[in-house]
Design an enzyme around this catalytic site. Structure first.
Site, mmCIF file in Angstrom:
data_model
loop_
_atom_site.group_PDB
_atom_site.id
_atom_site.type_symbol
_atom_site.label_atom_id
_atom_site.label_comp_id
_atom_site.label_asym_id
_atom_site.label_seq_id
_atom_site.Cartn_x
_atom_site.Cartn_y
_atom_site.Cartn_z
ATOM 1 N N CYS A 131 -44.560 -59.657 49.784
ATOM 2 C CA CYS A 131 -44.877 -60.906 50.488
ATOM 3 C C CYS A 131 -45.558 -60.591 51.816
ATOM 4 O O CYS A 131 -45.457 -59.483 52.334
ATOM 5 C CB CYS A 131 -43.604 -61.671 50.781
ATOM 6 N N ARG A 147 -52.006 -57.888 48.965
ATOM 7 C CA ARG A 147 -50.688 -57.305 48.694
ATOM 8 C C ARG A 147 -50.047 -57.899 47.444
ATOM 9 O O ARG A 147 -49.028 -57.397 46.998
ATOM 10 C CB ARG A 147 -49.789 -57.517 49.909
ATOM 11 N N TRP A 157 -44.100 -63.403 46.938
ATOM 12 C CA TRP A 157 -44.101 -62.708 45.652
ATOM 13 C C TRP A 157 -42.692 -62.901 45.110
ATOM 14 O O TRP A 157 -41.738 -62.350 45.661
ATOM 15 C CB TRP A 157 -44.415 -61.234 45.889
ATOM 16 N N ASN A 172 -39.534 -61.707 54.373
ATOM 17 C CA ASN A 172 -39.798 -60.651 53.382
ATOM 18 C C ASN A 172 -38.517 -59.850 53.237
ATOM 19 O O ASN A 172 -37.841 -59.574 54.237
ATOM 20 C CB ASN A 172 -40.888 -59.696 53.873
ATOM 21 N N GLY A 173 -38.204 -59.439 52.028
ATOM 22 C CA GLY A 173 -36.988 -58.651 51.810
ATOM 23 C C GLY A 173 -36.030 -59.421 50.908
ATOM 24 O O GLY A 173 -36.415 -60.397 50.262
ATOM 25 N N GLU A 185 -52.566 -39.812 36.303
ATOM 26 C CA GLU A 185 -53.142 -40.731 37.283
ATOM 27 C C GLU A 185 -54.272 -41.562 36.655
ATOM 28 O O GLU A 185 -54.377 -42.765 36.898
ATOM 29 C CB GLU A 185 -53.637 -39.929 38.506
ATOM 30 N N LYS A 223 -54.291 -45.618 36.408
ATOM 31 C CA LYS A 223 -55.369 -46.456 36.947
ATOM 32 C C LYS A 223 -55.835 -47.445 35.882
ATOM 33 O O LYS A 223 -56.011 -48.614 36.162
ATOM 34 C CB LYS A 223 -56.584 -45.615 37.398
ATOM 35 N N GLU A 264 -53.071 -50.194 35.064
ATOM 36 C CA GLU A 264 -52.714 -51.202 36.071
ATOM 37 C C GLU A 264 -53.827 -52.206 36.357
ATOM 38 O O GLU A 264 -53.541 -53.351 36.659
ATOM 39 C CB GLU A 264 -52.124 -50.593 37.347
ATOM 40 N N HIS A 303 -46.963 -32.816 19.788
ATOM 41 C CA HIS A 303 -45.519 -33.039 19.614
ATOM 42 C C HIS A 303 -45.202 -34.528 19.485
ATOM 43 O O HIS A 303 -44.063 -34.938 19.693
ATOM 44 C CB HIS A 303 -44.748 -32.423 20.791
ATOM 45 N N LYS A 325 -48.949 -54.461 46.412
ATOM 46 C CA LYS A 325 -49.500 -53.252 47.030
ATOM 47 C C LYS A 325 -48.393 -52.331 47.514
ATOM 48 O O LYS A 325 -48.477 -51.126 47.350
ATOM 49 C CB LYS A 325 -50.436 -53.636 48.184
HETATM 50 O O1 M6R Z 1 -47.094 -46.838 49.021
HETATM 51 P P1 M6R Z 1 -46.620 -45.792 48.039
HETATM 52 O O2 M6R Z 1 -47.530 -44.649 47.938
HETATM 53 O O3 M6R Z 1 -45.199 -45.393 48.306
HETATM 54 O O4 M6R Z 1 -46.628 -46.544 46.653
HETATM 55 C C1 M6R Z 1 -46.144 -45.937 45.493
HETATM 56 C C2 M6R Z 1 -46.557 -46.716 44.261
HETATM 57 O O5 M6R Z 1 -46.006 -48.003 44.307
HETATM 58 C C3 M6R Z 1 -48.078 -46.831 44.135
HETATM 59 O O6 M6R Z 1 -48.691 -45.576 44.131
HETATM 60 C C4 M6R Z 1 -48.452 -47.567 42.850
HETATM 61 O O7 M6R Z 1 -48.110 -46.816 41.733
HETATM 62 C C5 M6R Z 1 -49.933 -47.927 42.855
HETATM 63 N N1 M6R Z 1 -50.126 -49.239 42.340
HETATM 64 C C6 M6R Z 1 -50.764 -46.980 42.081
HETATM 65 O O8 M6R Z 1 -52.092 -47.325 42.021
#
Ligand code: M6R
Length: 609
Positions: free
Chosen positions: A2, A27, A75, A101-102, A482, A486, A489, A505, A604
């Site tokens: 949020c 975010r 959020w 937030n929280g 990675e 990408k 997501e 395997h 984010k």
């Molecule tokens: O801010 P951080 O690096 O701690 O975040 C960790 C993950 O939440 C973050 O890398 C997430 O996997 C991203 N969406 C990847 O693109």
């Protein structure tokens, strides 16, 4: 996560608050709202949907000259996205308004108690419980009411509060959820992220946990939650408001991919001493003697940062000869990890606010470990709570899919490797070779970026596929993970990353003409093994897109498409090999018409468990 924005001063608060919310859109959120003190009381506007929708239902509020207000992008956690669950929340008599937030963990107990007292609730949120509590205690002193209410809540909060009869007063408080105060002449700003205030001022206070701040146009008054006075430090934001614009790119993600030559350079600037073959990391100075004596390193992170940590493990073990373990923060925090006196912990986080990583840090500190951080966001909780650390200096990363932060993390891990390696077992000349290779990376990344059009064409061919396999070995196994992350997501395409040899395997059963494989086939000591893995894919009818080293013509016999990267020492190859995968994911998502910068269901920074 949020977003919070607050304003107190002499200007019309409405455009400032809405402008701040627009900046925080990246975010991730599902509803938005605003509260203003309008002379007669509190004026609240909120709804499910985007900030533009909020703007469309409130355009007549602009210019009315309300000079105190708060705003929020929510959020959903407790209660579905809806108008009544959106923030701001008020007490039952609309005397105070709150954005939060929280998570208030004991909200149901508190709610039950207040229901018995006859208090009427209008939402399903944990936040409303805090609003009602503050309202219950509010008489004349808003800060006192907030303080009293916060003493009763368990959980995490970053809050902004205003009262119906207090124009010119804005209260902020935090525990476990970031709050930044923007300081300017005759006006103050409050936000969950410095990006929402940088257009107005570069002077900021990063509020600390369990601190409360009372803002008026005349200044601020900071105390602990138990009312002890404190004098916070004012910092200057190092980046400019331009970092928050797309700068001619269609998406922030693409802009950030293209920023990497500069961001990688920024991560090593002043730290890489090429002629000595060493690295200098001033943030680690305090623990330098400890670094010499460590026998084990644990790298803790989530998501993309965890992938960077895996590359770090390969680098540090090979070059510095120190055993390294890589842990998911969410696992580390709840098991009973063995932390011996000569174990050093590094937490890696772009945002510096990831809840699991922060909790892991605290768990390790509690057990007496020295915990160091690799963070991007200056003044973030993780940056503050670690015993030392290294900033990425990548500037704000707006795209939810992390790109430039990843390569900056790899750069810092390479510097750390050089530092540790030279302390232990690599010679001056080997150190110089690594340093020279690192120095050349920004130029090499620029060269790869010139293949953007070719990669877009490859993406067009594969955009309709719904399953992908990403394969790599050694340093490029984490890159396969990675690349797959990408793609999934931002394009919602199923993708799995695997060590190439593990394919047989299990995942090999999936391969057919509908499941392409992206294979990292970099020229290194196990290149031939990777070629064998490619053959296995081809034998099952699968198409291969290879990322290979310039000059390797052999690979063209095996792969349907080849994207070349410049020659590089294996240890640094992930810094180059990940770039085509970022671009491929981006263009596939663009072809599929996805909302690239704000993918569904993602935030984010993940500040909840
Ligand atoms: O801010 P951080 O690096 O701690 O975040 C960790 C993950 O939440 C973050 O890398 C997430 O996997 C991203 N969406 C990847 O693109």
């Amino acid at each position: 996560m949020c977003g919070i924005v607050g304003y107190v001063g002499s200007k019309d608060a409405y455009p400032i608050l809405l402008g701040g919310l627009s900046v925080l859109e990246y975010r991730g959120y599902d509803s938005a709202g605003i509260a203003l003190v309008n002379g007669k009381g509190l004026e609240i506007h909120k709804d499910k949907g985007k900030v533009d929708h909020l703007r469309s239902i409130t355009h007549d509020v602009a210019g009315r000259g309300c000079t105190t207000g708060i705003a929020h992008t929510r959020w959903a956690t407790h209660g579905a996205p809806s108008k009544h669950n959106a923030h701001p929340h008020t007490d039952q008599h609309d005397r105070i308004a709150l954005v939060h937030n929280g998570i208030i963990e004991n909200y149901s107990l508190l709610k039950e108690k207040m229901l018995k007292e006859g208090i009427k609730f209008r939402s399903e949120t944990d936040t409303e419980v805090l609003a009602q509590l503050i309202g219950k205690y509010y008489e004349k002193d808003l800060a006192a009411a907030v303080r009293r209410a916060l003493l009763e809540v368990d959980g995490t909060f970053g809050i902004a509060v205003i009262a119906h009869d207090r124009p010119g007063v804005l209260i902020g408080a935090r525990r476990g959820s970031p709050l930044v105060v923007g300081v300017a002449e005759g006006e103050l700003f409050l936000a969950s992220d410095a990006s929402a205030v940088v257009a107005h001022t570069k002077d900021v206070i990063y509020l600390k946990d369990n601190n409360l701040i009372e803002l008026t146009p005349e200044g601020f008054d900071t105390t602990t939650l138990d009312n002890k006075k404190i004098s916070p430090e004012i910092h200057t934001i190092e980046w400019s408001v331009d970092a928050l614009a797309k700068g001619g790119f269609d998406h922030f993600m693409l802009k950030e991919i293209f920023e990497q030559p500069e961001t990688i350079y920024n991560a090593m600037r002043g730290r890489l001493l090429v002629s000595e073959g060493v690295a200098r990391l001033d943030g680690l100075n305090l623990v330098l003697p400890e670094l010499r004596g460590i026998r084990r390193l644990v790298l803790v992170a989530c998501g993309t940062s965890w992938h960077a940590a895996l590359v770090g493990e390969y680098m540090i073990e090979e070059i510095a000869g120190i055993p390294v373990e890589v842990e998911y923060a969410s696992e580390f925090r709840y098991r009973n990890p063995i932390i011996e006196p000569d174990t050093l912990i590094f937490v890696i986080s772009q945002s510096g606010e990831t809840a699991d990583t922060l909790a892991a840090l605290r768990e390790a500190s509690y057990k007496g470990a020295t915990v160091l951080g690799i963070c991007n966001v200056v003044g973030s909780s993780i940056a503050r709570e670690t015993h030392g650390g290294v900033y990425l200096h990548a500037g704000p990363e707006i795209g939810v899919a992390s790109t430039k932060a990843f390569t900056s993390q790899l750069t810092v891990l390479a510097l750390l490797t050089l530092l540790l390696g030279r302390m232990r077992r690599i010679s001056n000349s080997d150190g110089i070779a690594v340093a020279k290779a690192l120095e050349a990376i920004p130029k090499q990344v620029r060269k790869i970026l010139r293949q953007n059009d070719t990669i877009r064409e490859i993406a067009k061919i594969y955009a309709k596929h719904n399953n992908f396999l990403y394969l790599g070995r050694s340093y490029n196994f984490p890159v396969a993970l990675e690349g797959a992350l990408k793609l999934k997501e931002i394009s919602y395409v199923h993708a799995e990353g695997y060590p190439a040899a593990e394919m047989k395997h299990g995942p090999i059963a999936l391969i057919d003409q509908d499941m392409p494989s992206v294979v990292l086939a970099i020229k290194d000591s196990i290149y031939d093994k990777v070629i064998s893995n490619i053959q296995e894919v081809k034998a099952r009818g699968g198409s291969v897109i290879a990322v290979a080293t310039e000059g390797d013509r052999e690979i063209e016999k095996h792969a349907r498409h080849v994207i070349y990267i410049p020659k590089i020492i294996p240890m640094l190859s992930p810094l180059l090999s990940v770039i085509p995968l970022q671009l491929l994911a981006y263009h596939i998502a663009a072809q599929r018409g996805c909302e690239i910068d704000q993918p569904r269901n993602l935030a984010k920074s993940v500040t909840v468990e």
